[in-house]
Scaffold this motif. Structure first.
Motif, PDB file in Angstrom:
ATOM      1  N   PRO A 141       0.892  -1.327  -0.127  1.00  0.00           N
ATOM      2  CA  PRO A 141      -0.020  -0.005  -0.094  1.00  0.00           C
ATOM      3  C   PRO A 141       0.800   1.229   0.067  1.00  0.00           C
ATOM      4  O   PRO A 141       0.315   2.273  -0.125  1.00  0.00           O
ATOM      5  CB  PRO A 141      -0.724  -0.033   1.320  1.00  0.00           C
ATOM      6  CG  PRO A 141       0.282  -0.987   2.311  1.00  0.00           C
ATOM      7  CD  PRO A 141       0.817  -1.940   1.368  1.00  0.00           C
ATOM      8  N   GLN A 142       2.369   1.268   0.376  1.00  0.00           N
ATOM      9  CA  GLN A 142       2.917   2.331   0.379  1.00  0.00           C
ATOM     10  C   GLN A 142       4.269   2.161   0.065  1.00  0.00           C
ATOM     11  O   GLN A 142       4.931   1.011   0.063  1.00  0.00           O
ATOM     12  CB  GLN A 142       2.937   2.897   1.873  1.00  0.00           C
ATOM     13  CG  GLN A 142       1.456   3.132   2.555  1.00  0.00           C
ATOM     14  CD  GLN A 142       1.500   3.293   4.207  1.00  0.00           C
ATOM     15  OE1 GLN A 142       2.256   2.670   4.737  1.00  0.00           O
ATOM     16  NE2 GLN A 142       0.794   4.138   4.563  1.00  0.00           N
ATOM     17  N   PRO A 143       5.207   2.986  -0.111  1.00  0.00           N
ATOM     18  CA  PRO A 143       6.363   3.063  -0.743  1.00  0.00           C
ATOM     19  C   PRO A 143       7.253   2.600   0.563  1.00  0.00           C
ATOM     20  O   PRO A 143       6.931   2.488   1.657  1.00  0.00           O
ATOM     21  CB  PRO A 143       7.180   4.371  -0.934  1.00  0.00           C
ATOM     22  CG  PRO A 143       5.999   5.297  -0.640  1.00  0.00           C
ATOM     23  CD  PRO A 143       4.619   4.551  -0.124  1.00  0.00           C
ATOM     24  N   LEU A 144       8.435   2.064   0.547  1.00  0.00           N
ATOM     25  CA  LEU A 144       9.286   1.552   1.561  1.00  0.00           C
ATOM     26  C   LEU A 144      10.008   2.859   1.918  1.00  0.00           C
ATOM     27  O   LEU A 144      10.125   3.809   1.417  1.00  0.00           O
ATOM     28  CB  LEU A 144      10.637   0.637   1.047  1.00  0.00           C
ATOM     29  CG  LEU A 144      10.324  -0.590   0.332  1.00  0.00           C
ATOM     30  CD1 LEU A 144      11.533  -1.207  -0.506  1.00  0.00           C
ATOM     31  CD2 LEU A 144       9.784  -1.529   1.415  1.00  0.00           C
ATOM     32  N   ALA A 145      10.228   2.742   3.459  1.00  0.00           N
ATOM     33  CA  ALA A 145      10.709   3.834   4.184  1.00  0.00           C
ATOM     34  C   ALA A 145      12.214   4.294   3.811  1.00  0.00           C
ATOM     35  O   ALA A 145      12.599   3.184   3.554  1.00  0.00           O
ATOM     36  CB  ALA A 145      10.531   3.794   5.538  1.00  0.00           C
ATOM     37  N   ALA A 146      12.602   5.354   3.654  1.00  0.00           N
ATOM     38  CA  ALA A 146      13.887   5.699   3.394  1.00  0.00           C
ATOM     39  C   ALA A 146      14.880   5.524   4.562  1.00  0.00           C
ATOM     40  O   ALA A 146      14.418   5.527   5.696  1.00  0.00           O
ATOM     41  CB  ALA A 146      14.046   7.239   2.914  1.00  0.00           C
ATOM     42  N   GLU A 147      16.116   5.019   4.168  1.00  0.00           N
ATOM     43  CA  GLU A 147      17.277   4.541   5.386  1.00  0.00           C
ATOM     44  C   GLU A 147      18.184   5.535   4.944  1.00  0.00           C
ATOM     45  O   GLU A 147      18.759   5.746   3.827  1.00  0.00           O
ATOM     46  CB  GLU A 147      17.394   3.220   5.297  1.00  0.00           C
ATOM     47  CG  GLU A 147      16.391   2.266   5.861  1.00  0.00           C
ATOM     48  CD  GLU A 147      16.075   2.341   7.246  1.00  0.00           C
ATOM     49  OE1 GLU A 147      17.009   2.901   8.141  1.00  0.00           O
ATOM     50  OE2 GLU A 147      15.290   1.722   7.775  1.00  0.00           O
ATOM     51  N   ARG A 148      19.065   6.078   6.010  1.00  0.00           N
ATOM     52  CA  ARG A 148      19.734   6.982   6.187  1.00  0.00           C
ATOM     53  C   ARG A 148      21.344   6.303   5.665  1.00  0.00           C
ATOM     54  O   ARG A 148      21.425   5.380   6.699  1.00  0.00           O
ATOM     55  CB  ARG A 148      20.089   7.955   7.118  1.00  0.00           C
ATOM     56  CG  ARG A 148      21.156   8.888   7.091  1.00  0.00           C
ATOM     57  CD  ARG A 148      21.023  10.128   8.004  1.00  0.00           C
ATOM     58  NE  ARG A 148      19.821  10.722   7.873  1.00  0.00           N
ATOM     59  CZ  ARG A 148      19.421  11.612   9.007  1.00  0.00           C
ATOM     60  NH1 ARG A 148      20.310  11.503  10.114  1.00  0.00           N
ATOM     61  NH2 ARG A 148      18.392  12.072   8.865  1.00  0.00           N
ATOM     62  N   ILE A 149      21.829   6.358   4.642  1.00  0.00           N
ATOM     63  CA  ILE A 149      23.146   5.874   4.405  1.00  0.00           C
ATOM     64  C   ILE A 149      23.989   6.853   3.823  1.00  0.00           C
ATOM     65  O   ILE A 149      23.770   8.106   3.669  1.00  0.00           O
ATOM     66  CB  ILE A 149      23.058   4.802   3.363  1.00  0.00           C
ATOM     67  CG1 ILE A 149      22.806   5.447   1.821  1.00  0.00           C
ATOM     68  CG2 ILE A 149      22.136   3.608   3.882  1.00  0.00           C
ATOM     69  CD1 ILE A 149      22.815   4.614   0.656  1.00  0.00           C
ATOM     70  N   THR A 150      25.347   6.531   4.255  1.00  0.00           N
ATOM     71  CA  THR A 150      26.565   7.736   3.881  1.00  0.00           C
ATOM     72  C   THR A 150      27.515   6.845   3.126  1.00  0.00           C
ATOM     73  O   THR A 150      27.730   5.761   3.215  1.00  0.00           O
ATOM     74  CB  THR A 150      27.131   8.075   5.154  1.00  0.00           C
ATOM     75  OG1 THR A 150      27.517   7.248   5.925  1.00  0.00           O
ATOM     76  CG2 THR A 150      26.222   9.141   5.926  1.00  0.00           C
ATOM     77  N   VAL A 151      27.826   7.595   2.127  1.00  0.00           N
ATOM     78  CA  VAL A 151      28.967   7.117   1.284  1.00  0.00           C
ATOM     79  C   VAL A 151      30.383   7.949   1.558  1.00  0.00           C
ATOM     80  O   VAL A 151      30.159   9.126   1.405  1.00  0.00           O
ATOM     81  CB  VAL A 151      28.744   6.832  -0.329  1.00  0.00           C
ATOM     82  CG1 VAL A 151      29.863   6.638  -0.936  1.00  0.00           C
ATOM     83  CG2 VAL A 151      27.402   6.469  -0.243  1.00  0.00           C
ATOM     84  N   THR A 152      31.375   7.303   2.148  1.00  0.00           N
ATOM     85  CA  THR A 152      32.639   7.687   2.243  1.00  0.00           C
ATOM     86  C   THR A 152      33.711   7.020   1.534  1.00  0.00           C
ATOM     87  O   THR A 152      34.025   5.734   1.732  1.00  0.00           O
ATOM     88  CB  THR A 152      32.903   7.832   3.683  1.00  0.00           C
ATOM     89  OG1 THR A 152      31.834   8.431   4.441  1.00  0.00           O
ATOM     90  CG2 THR A 152      34.207   8.803   3.976  1.00  0.00           C
ATOM     91  N   GLY A 153      34.191   7.544   0.599  1.00  0.00           N
ATOM     92  CA  GLY A 153      35.263   6.955  -0.427  1.00  0.00           C
ATOM     93  C   GLY A 153      34.419   5.875  -1.021  1.00  0.00           C
ATOM     94  O   GLY A 153      33.473   5.988  -1.785  1.00  0.00           O
TER      95      GLY A 153
END
Length: 159
Positions: A141-153
């Motif tokens: 019924p709804q989109p997946l919730a966003a998860e915070r990720i970070t990209v370093t190098g």
């Protein structure tokens, strides 16, 4: 004989009603927000209490978030499911990485794979866009919730 059949049919209807109610449930009966299925995909686990290493600090950041993968592990136009962390990471365009909950908004199954531009749930066939986790095919019924990720190098971290 007919009375028994009516009893079974009534019990079966009650059970079916319970299943329908479960399908509409957000999966968050205790109200703590851990399994949010809110329509806004901006929801981030980093801003919620976490039992994982690198739990959110008072300002919502995750110091030293858990390393998930190398950028080279995530194919362009695809992604990878991290079932243990309940996260899926996608790379819609080269160098653009997105993180989403790996928990299907239909009945709480863990999505299993990313292929052909969608994040796919094996339980009932729901599919989500790798770009924004919008529902491409239901019954979700709804989109997946966003998860915070970070990209370093070349490292992708949760948080």
């Amino acid at each position: 004989m007919h009375a028994r059949r009516r009893t079974v049919l009534t019990a079966g209807a009650a059970g079916a009603a319970g299943l329908v109610a479960a399908c509409g449930s957000s999966g968050d009966e205790d109200g703590d927000g851990d399994r949010s299925t809110a329509a806004a995909p901006e929801t981030s686990r980093a801003a919620k209490p976490s039992t994982r290493a690198g739990a959110a600090s008072a300002d919502g950041s995750v110091p030293g978030g858990e390393a998930l993968a190398k950028t080279s592990d995530i194919p362009v136009g695809g992604g990878k499911v991290f079932a243990e962390q309940e996260v899926v990471v996608t790379q819609p365009k080269e160098g653009e990485f997105k993180g989403f909950s790996a928990i299907c908004t239909h009945m709480g199954c863990t999505v299993a794979e990313v292929s052909d531009g969608t994040i796919n749930c094996p339980c009932h066939g729901s599919r989500y866009s790798i770009t924004d986790a919008a529902v491409v095919a239901g019954p979700a019924p709804q989109p997946l919730a966003a998860e915070r990720i970070t990209v370093t190098g070349d490292t992708i971290r949760l948080g």
